[in-house]
Design a protein around this motif. Structure first.
Motif, PDB file in Angstrom:
ATOM      1  N   TRP A   1      30.127  45.694  39.038  1.00 41.85           N
ATOM      2  CA  TRP A   1      29.625  44.648  38.114  1.00 41.85           C
ATOM      3  C   TRP A   1      29.179  45.233  36.651  1.00 41.85           C
ATOM      4  N   LYS A   2      29.372  44.659  35.712  1.00 40.94           N
ATOM      5  CA  LYS A   2      28.805  45.083  34.420  1.00 40.94           C
ATOM      6  C   LYS A   2      27.234  44.262  34.484  1.00 40.94           C
ATOM      7  N   VAL A   3      26.261  45.079  34.663  1.00 41.46           N
ATOM      8  CA  VAL A   3      25.143  44.613  34.448  1.00 41.46           C
ATOM      9  C   VAL A   3      24.604  44.575  33.124  1.00 41.46           C
ATOM     10  N   ILE A   4      24.114  43.239  32.887  1.00 39.75           N
ATOM     11  CA  ILE A   4      23.558  43.009  31.224  1.00 39.75           C
ATOM     12  C   ILE A   4      22.176  42.417  31.365  1.00 39.75           C
ATOM     13  N   GLU A   5      21.257  43.280  30.495  1.00 36.51           N
ATOM     14  CA  GLU A   5      19.960  42.918  30.359  1.00 36.51           C
ATOM     15  C   GLU A   5      19.714  42.526  28.954  1.00 36.51           C
ATOM     16  N   ASN A   6      18.777  41.316  28.451  1.00 42.37           N
ATOM     17  CA  ASN A   6      18.804  41.023  27.028  1.00 42.37           C
ATOM     18  C   ASN A   6      19.987  40.800  26.245  1.00 42.37           C
ATOM     19  N   ALA A   7      21.030  40.081  26.751  1.00 44.05           N
ATOM     20  CA  ALA A   7      22.304  39.929  26.047  1.00 44.05           C
ATOM     21  C   ALA A   7      21.953  39.211  24.674  1.00 44.05           C
ATOM     22  N   ASN A   8      22.853  39.522  23.801  1.00 47.60           N
ATOM     23  CA  ASN A   8      22.648  38.846  22.331  1.00 47.60           C
ATOM     24  C   ASN A   8      24.191  38.247  22.130  1.00 47.60           C
ATOM     25  N   LYS A   9      24.747  37.735  20.963  1.00 47.90           N
ATOM     26  CA  LYS A   9      25.749  37.188  20.721  1.00 47.90           C
ATOM     27  C   LYS A   9      26.824  38.261  20.481  1.00 47.90           C
ATOM     28  N   SER A  10      26.505  39.541  20.572  1.00 46.91           N
ATOM     29  CA  SER A  10      27.400  40.571  20.552  1.00 46.91           C
ATOM     30  C   SER A  10      28.258  41.049  21.846  1.00 46.91           C
ATOM     31  N   LEU A  11      27.866  40.216  22.760  1.00 48.63           N
ATOM     32  CA  LEU A  11      27.983  40.533  24.202  1.00 48.63           C
ATOM     33  C   LEU A  11      29.424  40.913  24.370  1.00 48.63           C
ATOM     34  N   SER A  12      30.440  40.204  23.738  1.00 48.32           N
ATOM     35  CA  SER A  12      31.841  40.288  23.664  1.00 48.32           C
ATOM     36  C   SER A  12      32.383  41.739  23.645  1.00 48.32           C
ATOM     37  N   SER A  13      31.454  42.285  22.441  1.00 48.30           N
ATOM     38  CA  SER A  13      32.113  43.502  22.143  1.00 48.30           C
ATOM     39  C   SER A  13      31.644  44.730  22.973  1.00 48.30           C
ATOM     40  N   SER A  14      31.010  44.385  23.917  1.00 48.91           N
ATOM     41  CA  SER A  14      30.522  45.563  24.822  1.00 48.91           C
ATOM     42  C   SER A  14      31.327  45.347  26.156  1.00 48.91           C
ATOM     43  N   ILE A  15      32.105  44.206  26.250  1.00 49.10           N
ATOM     44  CA  ILE A  15      32.796  44.184  27.660  1.00 49.10           C
ATOM     45  C   ILE A  15      34.212  44.779  27.434  1.00 49.10           C
ATOM     46  N   LEU A  16      34.628  45.678  28.460  1.00 50.55           N
ATOM     47  CA  LEU A  16      35.913  46.435  28.632  1.00 50.55           C
ATOM     48  C   LEU A  16      36.906  45.737  29.367  1.00 50.55           C
ATOM     49  N   GLY A  17      38.157  46.237  29.129  1.00 42.24           N
ATOM     50  CA  GLY A  17      39.046  45.496  29.686  1.00 42.24           C
ATOM     51  C   GLY A  17      39.137  45.668  31.024  1.00 42.24           C
TER      52      GLY A  17
ATOM     53  N   LEU B   1      30.507  39.890  35.504  1.00 41.29           N
ATOM     54  CA  LEU B   1      29.271  40.083  34.512  1.00 41.29           C
ATOM     55  C   LEU B   1      28.013  39.552  35.449  1.00 41.29           C
ATOM     56  N   TYR B   2      26.948  40.479  35.322  1.00 43.23           N
ATOM     57  CA  TYR B   2      25.674  40.249  36.106  1.00 43.23           C
ATOM     58  C   TYR B   2      24.590  40.085  35.115  1.00 43.23           C
ATOM     59  N   PHE B   3      24.001  38.934  34.760  1.00 37.69           N
ATOM     60  CA  PHE B   3      22.959  38.489  33.977  1.00 37.69           C
ATOM     61  C   PHE B   3      21.504  38.758  34.607  1.00 37.69           C
TER      62      PHE B   3
ATOM     63  N   VAL C   1      34.742  33.326  27.548  1.00 43.27           N
ATOM     64  CA  VAL C   1      35.036  34.066  28.546  1.00 43.27           C
ATOM     65  C   VAL C   1      36.222  35.041  28.673  1.00 43.27           C
ATOM     66  N   PRO C   2      36.186  36.483  28.346  1.00 42.44           N
ATOM     67  CA  PRO C   2      37.435  37.014  28.343  1.00 42.44           C
ATOM     68  C   PRO C   2      38.377  36.718  29.686  1.00 42.44           C
ATOM     69  N   GLN C   3      39.702  37.033  29.654  1.00 44.34           N
ATOM     70  CA  GLN C   3      40.539  36.501  30.777  1.00 44.34           C
ATOM     71  C   GLN C   3      40.350  37.482  32.094  1.00 44.34           C
ATOM     72  N   ASN C   4      39.932  38.874  31.575  1.00 45.55           N
ATOM     73  CA  ASN C   4      39.753  39.839  32.729  1.00 45.55           C
ATOM     74  C   ASN C   4      38.506  39.488  33.652  1.00 45.55           C
ATOM     75  N   ILE C   5      37.411  38.828  33.087  1.00 44.66           N
ATOM     76  CA  ILE C   5      36.122  38.341  33.582  1.00 44.66           C
ATOM     77  C   ILE C   5      36.522  37.299  34.651  1.00 44.66           C
ATOM     78  N   LYS C   6      36.250  37.435  35.821  1.00 42.13           N
ATOM     79  CA  LYS C   6      36.177  36.323  36.841  1.00 42.13           C
ATOM     80  C   LYS C   6      35.168  35.894  37.675  1.00 42.13           C
ATOM     81  N   ASN C   7      33.913  36.726  37.534  1.00 41.54           N
ATOM     82  CA  ASN C   7      32.759  36.478  38.138  1.00 41.54           C
ATOM     83  C   ASN C   7      31.669  36.432  37.082  1.00 41.54           C
ATOM     84  N   ILE C   8      30.724  35.560  37.021  1.00 42.09           N
ATOM     85  CA  ILE C   8      29.633  35.514  36.285  1.00 42.09           C
ATOM     86  C   ILE C   8      28.410  35.166  37.011  1.00 42.09           C
ATOM     87  N   TYR C   9      27.337  35.951  37.224  1.00 40.96           N
ATOM     88  CA  TYR C   9      26.356  35.787  38.121  1.00 40.96           C
ATOM     89  C   TYR C   9      25.050  35.765  37.389  1.00 40.96           C
TER      90      TYR C   9
END
Length: 489
Positions: free
Chosen positions: A172-188, A193-195, A207-215
């Motif tokens: 999972w990509k673990v996310i802390e204190n995300a802001n509106k630039s979140l998309s730029s940090s997501i890799l292919g 994503l784990y908030f 939501v990018p097409q490669n992201i299938k789970n958002i927790y």
């Protein structure tokens, strides 16, 4: 050091997951969130103040002319519901739990009601400002104190214990204190994503097409919206015990969760959707599931609850709406175990607005806490069909109840010059309260070419009386036009 820290976090997550799996009670304390909290209620569990719930507070938007996103008539609901508030908290449990409520005012002579009434939950008063009640079932519960208690209602969301929280955070990509630039940090290569618990502000997130789970972890508060656009964005799961809030979006800036243009197979489970000002859930694809989702805090018009298209299931949800609560616009939709609160606009179930076709749908076990209609306009009622031009056929509505009186039940009077087929409807085991002092009618009005056909009532009670052919006109105050074959069982 980063590798060691990551391993430690991953180990801790696994440990907590196993630990919670054996627990009977899980709380989600706030993590220094700058989010409004209740100044009226304090709630804790099992007579232990260490088991204190975070009680959040949503207040009706303040109206000001020229608000961003304002539309005609916004002043009406925002004036009508001015100073109304919703206080709410949530936890997960299994077995039995005692809920203790302390109120920041004297409630000695106030009657306390807990809805849905079908559960017959008993209240025990513990003093001038304190009471308790026990829950031995999961669900969504409304606590009202006194005649006007609904204007500052306390909602308790008692969820089942999670059994699907992520365990291996390396995936999972673990996310802390995300802001509106979140998309730029997501890799292919990222798929999930784990908030983390805490505050996030992501804006309208496509939501990018490669992201299938958002927790969304319990204790996480995510300001923003999730949009799945296109077939490649199918099969996305959004779940957890956290909150998705529209509190920092301007009016009607975005639907809160939307899937469109071929995005199918969306799953939404367990989260709270709060402070919304457009659709809460709008899934225009097929094969979706919405479960244990709590929707609250929509005050203006266009605050629809849930639309999920063909072959979708909506279950165990709480929906507060000021437009249609649930839209049934496609085939094979199943709705079960729903708790609804309707403001003065929209229907509990809307069949058609523009050329929808829906067949073979089943709705069962629905509790309507309140429906605050003051008119019987075309889009109001427990069941409404607003416009013509579509088909609604082979529907079953079973075990529908109201906790407080409504003004009317049916507004099946499609408008427009097109034909509208409404055929083979079964209304079984309804128990409805009507306030006759409002002098509203129920409408069954088809067209000459397409009359309403085979409407069946089985054990249908209104104010305690079983509906039959002889008393239908008296009990429902009906307007009947172009209908044939009413049946009573």
């Amino acid at each position: 050091m980063k590798i060691i820290a990551f391993i430690f976090i991953n180990f801790l997550s696994i440990f907590m997951s196993f630990a919670s799996a054996g627990e009977n009670l899980v709380l989600y304390p706030e993590a220094n969130l700058e989010v409004p909290q209740s100044d009226l209620y304090r709630v804790y569990l099992n007579d232990d103040k260490n088991n204190s719930l975070t009680i959040y507070k949503n207040v009706c938007n303040k109206y000001s002319r020229g608000m961003i996103g304002e539309e005609k008539y916004d002043d009406l609901p925002l004036t009508k519901f001015k100073d109304r508030s919703i206080h709410w908290g949530r936890f997960s449990f299994q077995g039995e739990v005692e809920v203790i409520v302390e109120v920041n005012k004297n409630i000695t002579n106030k009657e306390i009601k807990i809805f849905p009434s079908r559960h017959a939950i008993k209240v025990k008063k513990l003093g001038a400002n304190k009471f308790s009640f026990k829950l031995n079932r999961t669900g969504q519960f409304s606590v009202e104190i006194g005649k006007d208690g609904y204007k500052e209602v306390l909602l308790i969301f008692a969820d089942p214990i999670e059994n699907n929280q992520p365990k291996n955070l390396q995936e999972w990509k673990v996310i802390e204190n995300a802001n509106k630039s979140l998309s730029s940090s997501i890799l292919g290569s990222d798929t999930s994503l784990y908030f983390k618990k805490g505050l996030h502000n992501i804006g309208v997130f496509k939501v990018p097409q490669n992201i299938k789970n958002i927790y969304i972890e319990g204790g996480a508060w995510v300001y923003g919206a999730f949009i799945m656009d296109g077939e490649a964005c199918s099969n996305v799961k959004i779940f957890g015990r956290g909150v998705l809030s529209g509190g920092k979006l301007h009016l009607r800036e975005s639907h809160m969760i939307e899937a469109k243009n071929g995005a199918n197979g969306i799953v939404i489970d367990g989260i709270v959707i709060a402070d919304y000002s457009f659709y809460a859930v709008r899934l225009l694809g097929k094969d979706n599931t919405v479960s244990w989702t709590k929707i609250l805090g929509g005050w203006i018009y266009n605050c629809d609850g849930i639309a999920a298209y063909a072959n979708s299931t909506i279950k165990n949800c709480f929906i507060w709406a000021n437009d249609d609560n649930i839209k049934i616009y496609r085939d094979n939709i199943v709705v079960e175990d729903i708790v609804c609160w309707q403001l003065d606009n929209g229907a509990i179930f809307q069949l058609n607005w523009s050329n929808s076709v829906a067949k073979n749908c089943k709705i069962c076990r629905v509790d309507i806490i309140r429906a605050e209609w003051e008119s019987d306009r075309f889009n109001n009622g427990i069941l409404s069909c607003r416009n013509s031009g579509g088909i609604d056929e082979n529907f079953v509505f079973e075990d529908v109840r109201t906790d407080t009186p409504v003004t009317h039940i049916f507004r099946l009077s499609p408008q427009g010059k097109k034909s509208q087929i409404i055929k083979n409807f079964l209304f079984k085991d309804w128990n409805i309260l009507i306030d006759y002092s409002k002098n509203k009618k129920n409408y069954f009005e088809g067209t000459k070419k397409t009359p309403l056909t085979k409407i069946v009532f089985e054990n249908f009670k209104v104010n305690g009386k079983i509906l039959n052919k002889e008393n239908m006109s008296e009990i429902l105050k009906t307007s009947i036009l172009n209908c044939k074959k009413f049946e009573f069982k």
